[in-house]
Design a protein around this motif. Structure first.
Motif, PDB file in Angstrom:
ATOM      1  N   THR A  34       3.695   7.489  -1.510  1.00  0.00           N
ATOM      2  CA  THR A  34       4.619   7.943  -0.484  1.00  0.00           C
ATOM      3  C   THR A  34       6.034   7.433  -0.721  1.00  0.00           C
ATOM      4  O   THR A  34       6.926   7.720   0.055  1.00  0.00           O
ATOM      5  N   SER A  35       6.243   6.673  -1.779  1.00  0.00           N
ATOM      6  CA  SER A  35       7.580   6.178  -2.101  1.00  0.00           C
ATOM      7  C   SER A  35       7.675   5.941  -3.602  1.00  0.00           C
ATOM      8  O   SER A  35       6.709   6.074  -4.334  1.00  0.00           O
ATOM      9  N   VAL A  36       8.850   5.569  -4.050  1.00  0.00           N
ATOM     10  CA  VAL A  36       9.079   5.283  -5.468  1.00  0.00           C
ATOM     11  C   VAL A  36       9.033   3.779  -5.646  1.00  0.00           C
ATOM     12  O   VAL A  36       9.646   3.032  -4.892  1.00  0.00           O
ATOM     13  N   ALA A  37       8.296   3.313  -6.660  1.00  0.00           N
ATOM     14  CA  ALA A  37       8.165   1.882  -6.911  1.00  0.00           C
ATOM     15  C   ALA A  37       8.745   1.541  -8.279  1.00  0.00           C
ATOM     16  O   ALA A  37       8.703   2.348  -9.203  1.00  0.00           O
TER      17      ALA A  37
ATOM     18  N   ALA B 284       2.784  -4.631 -16.876  1.00  0.00           N
ATOM     19  CA  ALA B 284       3.806  -3.624 -16.586  1.00  0.00           C
ATOM     20  C   ALA B 284       3.435  -2.267 -17.183  1.00  0.00           C
ATOM     21  O   ALA B 284       3.707  -1.225 -16.577  1.00  0.00           O
ATOM     22  N   ASN B 285       2.816  -2.269 -18.345  1.00  0.00           N
ATOM     23  CA  ASN B 285       2.392  -1.017 -18.973  1.00  0.00           C
ATOM     24  C   ASN B 285       1.318  -0.323 -18.127  1.00  0.00           C
ATOM     25  O   ASN B 285       1.331   0.891 -17.961  1.00  0.00           O
ATOM     26  N   ARG B 286       0.375  -1.121 -17.605  1.00  0.00           N
ATOM     27  CA  ARG B 286      -0.639  -0.541 -16.715  1.00  0.00           C
ATOM     28  C   ARG B 286       0.016   0.036 -15.463  1.00  0.00           C
ATOM     29  O   ARG B 286      -0.370   1.091 -14.980  1.00  0.00           O
ATOM     30  N   ALA B 287       1.012  -0.659 -14.938  1.00  0.00           N
ATOM     31  CA  ALA B 287       1.703  -0.164 -13.747  1.00  0.00           C
ATOM     32  C   ALA B 287       2.459   1.122 -14.058  1.00  0.00           C
ATOM     33  O   ALA B 287       2.552   2.014 -13.209  1.00  0.00           O
ATOM     34  N   LYS B 288       2.976   1.234 -15.273  1.00  0.00           N
ATOM     35  CA  LYS B 288       3.707   2.435 -15.661  1.00  0.00           C
ATOM     36  C   LYS B 288       2.765   3.633 -15.769  1.00  0.00           C
ATOM     37  O   LYS B 288       3.137   4.760 -15.461  1.00  0.00           O
TER      38      LYS B 288
ATOM     39  N   LYS C  80       0.825  -1.216   0.000  1.00  0.00           N
ATOM     40  CA  LYS C  80       0.000   0.000   0.000  1.00  0.00           C
ATOM     41  C   LYS C  80       0.854   1.259   0.000  1.00  0.00           C
ATOM     42  O   LYS C  80       0.599   2.179  -0.765  1.00  0.00           O
ATOM     43  N   ASP C  81       1.880   1.311   0.845  1.00  0.00           N
ATOM     44  CA  ASP C  81       2.723   2.509   0.901  1.00  0.00           C
ATOM     45  C   ASP C  81       3.478   2.710  -0.409  1.00  0.00           C
ATOM     46  O   ASP C  81       3.668   3.836  -0.848  1.00  0.00           O
ATOM     47  N   SER C  82       3.904   1.626  -1.037  1.00  0.00           N
ATOM     48  CA  SER C  82       4.620   1.743  -2.304  1.00  0.00           C
ATOM     49  C   SER C  82       3.707   2.205  -3.427  1.00  0.00           C
ATOM     50  O   SER C  82       4.139   2.925  -4.323  1.00  0.00           O
ATOM     51  N   LEU C  83       2.459   1.812  -3.382  1.00  0.00           N
ATOM     52  CA  LEU C  83       1.522   2.171  -4.441  1.00  0.00           C
ATOM     53  C   LEU C  83       0.823   3.505  -4.209  1.00  0.00           C
ATOM     54  O   LEU C  83       0.313   4.111  -5.145  1.00  0.00           O
TER      55      LEU C  83
END
Length: 152
Positions: free
Chosen positions: A56-59, A82-86, A50-53
């Motif tokens: 509050t941080s870089v993923a 991966a494209n959706r995550a980008k 949750k914090d990464s997404l």
């Protein structure tokens, strides 16, 4: 697959967690639904990430792809994922501006307040016209014992 028993159950749980992660990524990547609910609580994996997404941080996401033709569908799905995550944009979290927080100063202030209250209560317990006792009780008691010895 030929998984049976415990491996089959593990595979199901992993796929369920990855599906929940995909739902979170889809909710964050869909720019038409600003402020929409992101289902972080659907699995343990999404709770941990949750914090990464949430911004509050870089993923970073690493993808394992294969040039093999029999892994074409897996590679394509991985690249789409991966494209959706980008494209994911984390929700805007308002930054809290905290002043200097000094717990020691707070404790000193509380102790001074309690000390003032204690002094006020002690002054209220002395009878009117009587001088407050300045000697500790042990010293008074020791003096009495000394007086008894002199009398004997």
């Amino acid at each position: 697959t030929d998984n049976r028993g415990q491996r089959l159950v593990e595979g199901r749980n992993i796929n369920r967690s990855l599906l929940s992660l995909a739902n979170c990524i889809n909710a964050l990547a869909d720019r038409t639904r600003k402020g929409a609910h992101v289902p972080y609580r659907d699995s343990k994996l999404t709770r941990l990430l949750k914090d990464s997404l949430s911004g509050t941080s870089v993923a970073a996401m690493l993808c394992a792809v294969s040039p093999s033709s029999d892994q074409y569908e897996e590679t394509l799905n991985t690249l789409k994922y991966a494209n959706r995550a980008k494209q994911m944009t984390p929700p805007q979290v308002p930054q809290r501006q905290e002043g200097e927080h000094n717990p020691l100063q707070e404790q000193v202030a509380v102790l001074r307040e309690l000390q003032g209250t204690l002094v006020h209560l002690a002054q209220g317990m002395t009878p009117p016209g009587a001088a407050p006792a300045t000697q500790p009780r042990q010293a008074q008691g020791a003096g009495r014992r000394h007086c008894r010895r002199e009398r004997e």
